[in-house]
Design a protein around this motif. Structure first.
Motif, short mmCIF file in Angstrom:
data_model
loop_
_atom_site.label_atom_id
_atom_site.label_comp_id
_atom_site.label_asym_id
_atom_site.label_seq_id
_atom_site.Cartn_x
_atom_site.Cartn_y
_atom_site.Cartn_z
N GLU A 1 119.61 107.89 56.30
CA GLU A 1 118.86 107.02 57.21
C GLU A 1 118.70 105.63 56.58
OE1 GLU A 1 117.99 106.69 60.18
OE2 GLU A 1 116.48 105.10 60.01
N ALA A 2 118.43 105.58 55.28
CA ALA A 2 118.32 104.28 54.61
C ALA A 2 119.65 103.54 54.71
CB ALA A 2 117.91 104.47 53.14
N LYS A 3 120.74 104.30 54.57
CA LYS A 3 122.07 103.68 54.68
C LYS A 3 122.26 103.08 56.07
CE LYS A 3 126.98 104.91 54.53
NZ LYS A 3 127.96 105.98 54.25
N ARG A 4 121.82 103.82 57.09
CA ARG A 4 121.96 103.33 58.47
C ARG A 4 121.18 102.01 58.63
NH1 ARG A 4 119.89 103.28 63.24
NH2 ARG A 4 117.86 103.96 62.47
N GLN A 5 119.99 101.98 58.04
CA GLN A 5 119.19 100.75 58.13
C GLN A 5 119.87 99.60 57.37
OE1 GLN A 5 115.24 101.69 56.73
NE2 GLN A 5 114.98 103.39 58.17
N ILE A 6 120.44 99.93 56.22
CA ILE A 6 121.14 98.91 55.41
C ILE A 6 122.32 98.35 56.22
CG2 ILE A 6 122.66 98.63 53.40
CD1 ILE A 6 120.75 100.67 51.96
N GLN A 7 123.06 99.26 56.85
CA GLN A 7 124.22 98.82 57.67
C GLN A 7 123.77 97.91 58.80
OE1 GLN A 7 125.46 102.86 58.39
NE2 GLN A 7 127.42 102.56 57.31
N GLN A 8 122.63 98.24 59.39
CA GLN A 8 122.10 97.46 60.51
C GLN A 8 121.79 96.02 60.07
OE1 GLN A 8 118.76 99.65 62.06
NE2 GLN A 8 118.50 98.24 63.77
N VAL A 9 121.10 95.91 58.91
CA VAL A 9 120.73 94.58 58.42
C VAL A 9 121.98 93.80 58.00
CG1 VAL A 9 119.49 93.35 56.59
CG2 VAL A 9 118.41 95.32 57.73
N ALA A 10 122.87 94.49 57.28
CA ALA A 10 124.07 93.82 56.77
C ALA A 10 125.00 93.41 57.91
CB ALA A 10 124.80 94.72 55.78
N ALA A 11 124.99 94.19 59.00
CA ALA A 11 125.91 93.92 60.11
C ALA A 11 125.65 92.54 60.72
CB ALA A 11 125.77 95.00 61.18
N ASP A 12 124.37 92.16 60.81
CA ASP A 12 124.04 90.86 61.37
C ASP A 12 124.62 89.74 60.51
OD1 ASP A 12 122.75 92.16 63.33
OD2 ASP A 12 120.70 91.65 62.70
N LYS A 13 124.47 89.88 59.21
CA LYS A 13 124.95 88.88 58.28
C LYS A 13 126.47 88.80 58.28
CE LYS A 13 124.76 86.41 54.30
NZ LYS A 13 124.15 85.09 54.16
N LEU A 14 127.10 89.99 58.32
CA LEU A 14 128.57 90.03 58.21
C LEU A 14 129.25 89.91 59.56
CD1 LEU A 14 128.87 92.92 55.58
CD2 LEU A 14 129.19 90.47 55.17
N GLU A 15 128.45 89.83 60.60
CA GLU A 15 128.96 89.77 61.97
C GLU A 15 130.00 90.86 62.20
OE1 GLU A 15 130.14 85.72 62.23
OE2 GLU A 15 128.12 85.05 62.76
N ALA A 16 129.57 92.08 61.91
CA ALA A 16 130.47 93.24 62.06
C ALA A 16 129.68 94.36 62.72
CB ALA A 16 130.96 93.68 60.69
N ASP A 17 130.42 95.38 63.12
CA ASP A 17 129.77 96.56 63.69
C ASP A 17 129.19 97.39 62.55
OD1 ASP A 17 129.56 98.18 66.30
OD2 ASP A 17 130.26 99.65 64.79
N PRO A 18 127.91 97.84 62.66
CA PRO A 18 127.31 98.61 61.56
C PRO A 18 128.18 99.79 61.13
CG PRO A 18 125.64 98.13 63.21
CD PRO A 18 126.96 97.65 63.78
N GLY A 19 128.82 100.42 62.12
CA GLY A 19 129.65 101.59 61.82
C GLY A 19 130.89 101.26 61.01
N ASP A 20 131.25 100.01 60.95
CA ASP A 20 132.44 99.61 60.18
C ASP A 20 132.10 99.25 58.73
OD1 ASP A 20 134.04 99.98 62.33
OD2 ASP A 20 133.96 97.87 62.98
N LEU A 21 130.82 99.39 58.37
CA LEU A 21 130.41 98.97 57.04
C LEU A 21 130.38 100.14 56.06
CD1 LEU A 21 127.53 96.46 57.87
CD2 LEU A 21 129.97 96.01 57.53
#
Lengths: 157, 744
Positions: B528-548
């Protein structure tokens, strides 16, 4: 009835300490309660488990079995004095790497037993290493990793 | 996997090798600590007619004396409410708690304890479970029928629990058999003998809150027990774990903790109680003594057609966990074999001893000693190799336990073959009195209510919060699981075992299920922490969270590692991000049980003159699923084997007139380094579907086979069969004499 107190001077891990202690105070209680060196453990208070092993005047002793007064004028080494500042003693490094400490309660005594052995026999055989820790009971490891750690430390030091 | 599967030193190892770990007697609660001492019954069974505390109270330096009068009049117990914390009208074993004192120092406390006068009328006593079942045996609890007990519990006289399991038709099974074998076995009480005795420190503050520093394997049950015994709300009881100097199931139930609390309340000062070694032997929760009867029907080819099994556990003066252990014993009694027709009766019986408990692999070594000794006898009688007989009957995926639970991830055959192969890889040395033995056993690993928290710090490091006391490396393994999921190294993960006020509810350090339960919770929380990390990072990287992906302390776009942010950046960004700090607490419970198999083989040399058994080789193969930390796993196996060998060859609590007569480390012989053979460990690793990242429970299985292995190896060496543990030199010499006499 108060036991008469005796003035003793003991060198503990290189530092001279002078204290008034009751004549019947054990070295273990002196180390733990008077000096706050709680690394040395009590497992039975009867000299059977070795958890309180320390080195006095170069010899391995059960601190629960001797009086503090008997250490007067002598060098006492405990687990707290093993490391040189931040640098661990080879035995400590070897115990960590081998998984020789599980619950860790026998570990301070085991380390001191290992040190007493290596001080007089720097390259023990496996059998000699086992004899060196024979007075120290461990219920977690099965002893194999402890013997291995003592042998590894011997190679390193 | 990068971190899981690595042999990494334990996360708290530096404190342990420098003497800095804080164990029970090292705690500084603030203020001068009083010394507490228990007053215990010297008689195994006696009516108490008077308790006089005045002389103790008048002794200078005494700050509190407590008895049953200082506690609410309640009886407690999970299965039967048959235990009062302090005895009132009757003492039921030599060690039953009568009173407790607190004084300025230990000498004064001991003197005060001696000054408490108790008038006893001594009653007949019984320490054997089998004898306690006899109609004329002394009754421990005359009012047993009035006690609250779990519904459907079959109780009668001293029998406080009877479990029967019937599968198939055992009479038909015996009728189909070509040969029927029936044997009786006895296993005495043995003690966990951790090196740190039971210790508790308590203080009571002005708001009425009790704080207890305990070397306990079960923080939350201990809090509940103290709250119940003192009739306090749980918010008024805080249990703080210390490092624990060995437990092996012996520190699950409250012992001196409630006394320390009630003394601290009365004295208005912190109190510490440290058990003497002798008290620890006599008043804690050792392994149940068992009487066992095994009747087994087999075909000429070795196929088992039926087993009828009767086990009697002496549970001690209260039911304790004995009811649960006797029920578990019924489920595991047939061993890791397919037995189509079964009748199992398991009795839990009151005796005048301390309440037995959950010593590592409860019921395991007793059952395996009987079952696996008999398997050996059958193999010899039928002329079948002992390994072959076991392979022919071994359980496989899809088989059911006697209770009807379907088992998956069973690796009995492979594990046994691994042990046999390792033993056979070295030829048997020449000599007349050399022998080899083998035994196989299983343990069922469930998963209990557990939760854990995982958070990402602002510098990109990770913290895990649990209420799990770590003995055997669990914290390190939990850190490895989180590190694996979050793509960081072990050094970047910090595990904290918090107290009952702060930690999420966590399971016991028991039953080999700590890693399964807590690892399950940590795995969910880390994901779950990973999912949250992906969510935050996705905005910065302009990518889909699932691709991180997460690795090397960074988050990057799959296939484009240059499009990355560090975990440190994510930790900081999360504070400014709408989603907020990255943290998750997750829970698991009622996990599907999995079997874990241990197969051991040994080579021994027996001196026929002295009866001394020398272990030449010892091989332990174990089915461990994914070994999260092979260093810890091997450590568990080696240590478990050595405890099992102690039970096999030298350990037994012995009683004379109801009193334990070897309650010290000189007469109760655990293995020293000179007794300990090297253990050759072989891991059978197949990821287990119901364990976190494939891990199985590993702590209990290795203690189970050694007594049977030794019995079988001794028979192979000198041709005598010992049915009564431990297999001492005296018993071997006596059996050899009897054998020679019979041959003449």
């Amino acid at each position: 009835m108060e036991t008469p107190r005796i003035r003793i001077t003991v060198t503990v891990n290189g530092e001279a300490v002078s204290e008034d202690v009751p004549g019947d105070r054990s070295l273990l209680d002196f180390l733990r309660d008077d000096l706050g060196l709680t690394g040395t453990k009590e497992g039975c208070g009867e000299g059977e488990c070795g958890a309180c092993s320390v080195i006095v005047g170069g010899r391995l002793v059960d601190a629960c079995l001797i009086f503090a007064a008997e250490a007067d004028g002598r060098n006492v080494e405990t687990v707290e004095g093993l490391a040189d500042g931040e640098v661990l003693h080879p035995l400590q490094r070897a115990f960590a790497a081998a998984g020789a400490a599980q619950c860790g309660y026998c570990t301070p005594g085991m380390l001191m037993a290992g040190k007493a052995l290596l001080d007089r026999n720097p390259s023990p055989t496996r059998e000699e290493a086992a004899h060196g820790i024979a007075g120290n009971l461990c219920r977690c490891t099965g002893y194999g990793t402890i013997i291995q750690a003592v042998m590894e430390a011997a190679k390193e030091s | 996997m990068r971190v899981v599967g690595q042999e990494l030193p334990r996360v708290e190892i530096l404190e342990k090798v420098t003497g800095q770990s804080v164990f029970g007697a090292d705690v500084l609660p603030g203020g001068r600590v009083l010394a507490g001492k228990m007053v215990l019954s010297p008689h195994p069974h006696a009516r108490i007619t008077a308790i006089r505390t005045e002389r103790a109270e008048r002794l200078p330096g005494v700050k509190a004396v407590v008895t049953a009068a200082d506690l609410p009049a309640i009886r407690y117990g999970r299965f039967v409410r048959d235990e009062a914390y302090f005895a009132t009208t009757k003492a039921r074993y030599a060690g039953d708690r009568i009173a407790a004192v607190a004084a300025v120092d230990e000498e004064t406390a001991e003197e005060a304890a001696r000054l408490i006068e108790v008038d006893y009328e001594v009653l007949p006593s019984v320490t054997s479970g089998l004898e306690a079942m006899a109609p004329d045996a002394p009754l421990l609890h005359e009012d047993y029928a009035d006690y609250w007990a779990q519904p459907d519990l079959d109780r009668r006289g001293n029998v406080c629990g009877h479990k029967q399991i019937v599968r198939g038709d055992v009479e038909r099974g015996f009728a189909e058999a070509d040969r029927i074998f029936e044997h009786r076995f006895h296993v005495p009480m043995v003690h966990q003998t951790y090196i740190e005795p039971h210790t508790a420190t308590a203080r009571f503050d002005a708001s009425g809150k009790a704080t207890v520093w305990a070397s306990s394997l079960a923080l939350f049950p201990l809090r509940a027990a103290i709250a119940q015994i003192l009739r306090m709300p749980m918010t008024k009881v805080r249990v703080i774990p210390t490092e624990i100097g060995g437990g092996f199931g012996g520190k699950l139930s409250p012992t001196v903790e409630p006394a320390a609390v009630v003394l601290a309340r009365k004295a208005r000062r912190p109190v510490r109680i440290v058990m003497s070694r002798s008290e620890d032997f006599q008043t804690t929760n050792p392994r149940h003594p068992f009487h066992l009867r095994y009747k087994t029907g087999v075909k000429h080819d070795g196929t088992i057609t039926a087993r009828e099994i009767e086990v009697v556990l002496g549970t001690g003066f209260s039911a304790g966990s004995g009811v649960m252990i006797s029920q578990g014993a019924a489920v595991r009694a047939p061993g890791p074999y397919r037995v189509p027709n079964l009748k199992i009766d398991s009795y839990c019986v009151y005796t005048n001893t301390s309440t037995c408990g959950a010593y590592r692999g409860p019921a395991g070594p007793q059952l395996a000693f009987a079952s696996e000794s008999q398997m050996d006898i059958i193999a010899r009688e039928l002329g079948i190799d002992p390994v072959e007989l076991r392979l022919r009957n071994a359980m496989v995926d899809g088989d059911e336990t006697p209770a009807g639970a379907r088992l998956e991830d069973v690796h009995a055959k492979e594990t046994l073959l691994k042990a046999a192969e390792a033993m056979n890889a070295v030829p048997r040395p020449p000599g007349n009195n050399v022998g080899r033995g083998v035994a196989m056993a299983h343990w069922l690993v469930g998963g209990m209510a557990s939760s854990a928290g995982v958070k990402l710090n602002e510098d990109g490091t990770v913290a895990i919060l649990t209420g799990l006391v770590d003995l055997s490396g669990a914290s390190t393994s939990l850190a490895q699981i989180a590190a694996e999921v979050l793509g960081v190294s072990l050094d970047d993960v910090h595990v904290r075992t918090a107290d009952t006020d702060f930690a999420p509810h966590s399971t016991l350090s028991a039953g080999s299920q700590a890693l399964k339960s807590m690892g399950g919770a940590v795995l969910l929380a880390a994901r779950e922490a990973k999912r949250q990390i992906q969510q935050v990072a996705a905005d910065k990287l302009e990518a889909d969270p699932g691709d991180l992906e997460l690795d090397g302390n960074t988050v990057f776009v799959k296939g484009s590692p240059e499009r990355a942010v560090t975990l440190r950046e994510v930790g900081q960004m999360a504070l400014e991000h709408a989603r907020g700090p990255i943290v998750s607490t997750q829970s698991v419970s009622q996990l599907t049980p999995h079997p874990a198999i241990a197969a051991h083989a040994a080579e021994v040399e027996v001196d026929p003159e002295t009866g001394r058994v020398r272990i030449l080789r010892y091989v332990a193969a174990q089915d461990v699923g994914t070994a999260v930390n092979p260093l810890s796993v091997r450590g568990q196996i080696e240590g478990g084997v050595m405890q099992g060998l102690g039970q096999a060859l030298s350990e037994a609590c012995t009683f004379t007139d109801g009193k334990m007569d070897n309650a010290n480390l000189l007469d109760y012989k655990i293995f020293s380094a000179l007794d300990a053979p090297p253990v050759e460990v072989h891991l059978v690793q197949h990821p287990c579907a119901s364990g976190p990242l494939g891990a199985k429970g590993v702590g209990e299985p290795p203690i189970i086979p050694p007594p049977a292995v030794m019995a079988n190896a001794v028979y192979d060496a000198v041709g005598v069969r010992i049915h009564d543990l431990p297999i001492t030199p005296e018993k071997i010499v006596k059996a050899l004499k009897a054998k020679r006499a019979a041959q003449r």
